[in-house]
Scaffold this active site. Structure first.
Site, PDB file in Angstrom:
ATOM      1  N   ASP A 197      -2.493 -10.756  -2.262  1.00 36.09           N
ATOM      2  CA  ASP A 197      -3.053 -10.250  -1.005  1.00 36.09           C
ATOM      3  C   ASP A 197      -4.539  -9.947  -1.234  1.00 36.09           C
ATOM      4  O   ASP A 197      -4.953  -9.638  -2.358  1.00 36.09           O
ATOM      5  CB  ASP A 197      -2.307  -8.976  -0.622  1.00 36.09           C
ATOM      6  CG  ASP A 197      -2.620  -8.489   0.785  1.00 36.09           C
ATOM      7  OD1 ASP A 197      -1.822  -8.778   1.690  1.00 36.09           O
ATOM      8  OD2 ASP A 197      -3.649  -7.814   0.972  1.00 36.09           O
ATOM      9  N   HIS A 208       0.822  -1.225   0.000  1.00 37.43           N
ATOM     10  CA  HIS A 208       0.000   0.000   0.000  1.00 37.43           C
ATOM     11  C   HIS A 208       0.853   1.271   0.000  1.00 37.43           C
ATOM     12  O   HIS A 208       0.313   2.373  -0.180  1.00 37.43           O
ATOM     13  CB  HIS A 208      -0.909   0.048   1.239  1.00 37.43           C
ATOM     14  CG  HIS A 208      -1.944  -1.036   1.278  1.00 37.43           C
ATOM     15  ND1 HIS A 208      -2.832  -1.252   0.261  1.00 37.43           N
ATOM     16  CD2 HIS A 208      -2.207  -1.993   2.221  1.00 37.43           C
ATOM     17  CE1 HIS A 208      -3.618  -2.287   0.574  1.00 37.43           C
ATOM     18  NE2 HIS A 208      -3.251  -2.752   1.755  1.00 37.43           N
ATOM     19  N   ASP A 240      -4.015 -12.889   3.500  1.00 34.01           N
ATOM     20  CA  ASP A 240      -5.233 -12.477   4.194  1.00 34.01           C
ATOM     21  C   ASP A 240      -6.506 -12.748   3.387  1.00 34.01           C
ATOM     22  O   ASP A 240      -7.606 -12.417   3.833  1.00 34.01           O
ATOM     23  CB  ASP A 240      -5.150 -11.000   4.628  1.00 34.01           C
ATOM     24  CG  ASP A 240      -4.549 -10.104   3.568  1.00 34.01           C
ATOM     25  OD1 ASP A 240      -4.337 -10.556   2.428  1.00 34.01           O
ATOM     26  OD2 ASP A 240      -4.274  -8.923   3.889  1.00 34.01           O
ATOM     27  N   HIS A 266      -6.109  -7.408  -0.307  1.00 35.44           N
ATOM     28  CA  HIS A 266      -6.286  -5.971  -0.544  1.00 35.44           C
ATOM     29  C   HIS A 266      -5.597  -5.543  -1.851  1.00 35.44           C
ATOM     30  O   HIS A 266      -4.562  -6.102  -2.225  1.00 35.44           O
ATOM     31  CB  HIS A 266      -5.685  -5.160   0.612  1.00 35.44           C
ATOM     32  CG  HIS A 266      -6.274  -5.493   1.946  1.00 35.44           C
ATOM     33  ND1 HIS A 266      -5.648  -6.324   2.853  1.00 35.44           N
ATOM     34  CD2 HIS A 266      -7.444  -5.107   2.523  1.00 35.44           C
ATOM     35  CE1 HIS A 266      -6.407  -6.432   3.945  1.00 35.44           C
ATOM     36  NE2 HIS A 266      -7.498  -5.715   3.761  1.00 35.44           N
TER      37      HIS A 266
END
Ligand SMILES: [Zn+2]
Length: 309
Positions: free
Chosen positions: A164, A127, A245, A166
């Site tokens: 991931d 991120h 995740d 996200h």
């Protein structure tokens, strides 16, 4: 394949408070499961030096380095960069080491002493924007390593694959307009960081998926969207933003992958790497917050990288 795991105690020095899911216990959970899977004796262990400022500055602004380095709090205190991204006194040291291990793995894989590597590192990176920390991430380890491969080693084409849960918005921001870098990912949508999915192009194959999606949905998009794009791009090296995740036991995400899905995705990437990239893969830990599921998934991923399963 000859595989190495890169790690260093500095990566456990960064902590954001007892309440925070991105905790040093994640690395301990990974070590436990590597031992339980009997991988600790089969896979070479390596470490590496902290990243230099010059390496970080290939992907980040001087302002971001200063922001992190100049706001380190005293022992036992935290300095919030945003609501869920905090600094402790050792955060800069940990972040430099995390990026440094990704760089050392990149050097070793390109140098040919190993085929591929997994970096058990934190803080995570995907991120982190060029000028801004975000979402538990300070510096973008994979983006820094990819820039090193392109600009120091002179590779012409690389791929970054991000599984991931996200969206790797920091990585996408770094390479959106760079035809040398294919980014392929899936991400739960709508979900943090609430970026709108961009159009799929030859070098941007970032696929939103609905909550509760499991291995059937993910394997289909890998087959139908990632793999054709990867074969067309012919990357000379593959980087993986390896977040776990999207596992069904992970409460931070809302998807339903299991260890076998991570192994399956990894095998497909090893095949692409073998065909186009001389086997070269550097995989870096991103998310994964259920400690048991994280450790088991990393063991499955490393086993697949090493083709021991
Ligand atoms: Zn994540």
């Amino acid at each position: 394949m000859s595989t190495a795991i890169y790690s260093h105690p500095d990566c456990s020095l960064h902590e954001m408070g007892d309440w925070h899911p991105e905790t040093p216990a994640r690395l301990r959970a990974i070590e436990d499961q590597l031992i339980l899977a009997r991988l600790d004796g089969l896979i070479e262990r390596r470490d590496g030096p902290p990243a230099t400022e010059a390496a970080l500055l290939r992907n980040h602004t001087r302002g971001l380095l200063d922001l992190v380095r100049d706001n380190l709090p005293g022992a036992g205190k935290h300095y919030p960069l945003d609501g869920d991204t905090l600094l402790c006194k050792d955060s800069y040291q940990a972040a430099l080491r995390a990026a440094g291990l990704a760089l050392a793995a990149t050097d070793a894989v390109i140098g040919g002493s190993i085929d591929n590597a997994f970096c058990a590192i934190r803080p995570p990176g995907h991120h982190a924007l060029p000028a801004e920390p975000m979402g538990f991430c300070l510096f973008n380890n994979v983006a820094i390593a990819a820039r090193h491969a392109l600009e120091v080693h002179g590779l012409e084409r690389v791929a970054i694959v991000d599984f991931d849960v996200h969206h790797g918005n920091g990585t996408e921001a770094s390479f959106r307009d760079d035809p040398r870098v294919l980014m392929a990912s899936f991400f739960q949508h709508p979900f943090y960081p609430f970026t709108e999915p961009g159009p799929v192009t030859a070098t941007s194959v970032n696929i939103p998926v609905a909550a509760y999606s499991g291995g059937d949905v993910v394997r289909k998009l890998v087959q139908e969207q990632w793999l054709p794009a990867l074969h067309a791009h012919r990357p000379q090296m593959i980087f993986i933003s390896a977040g776990f995740d999207a596992h069904r036991e992970d409460d931070l995400g809302g998807m339903a992958l299991v260890e076998a899905d991570y192994a399956w995705i990894t095998h497909r990437l090893v095949e692409v790497a073998r065909e186009h990239a001389g086997g070269r893969i550097v995989s870096c830990l991103e998310g994964g917050y259920n400690l048991s599921a994280l450790g088991r998934s990393v063991a499955a991923h490393v086993k697949a990288l090493a083709e021991l399963d």
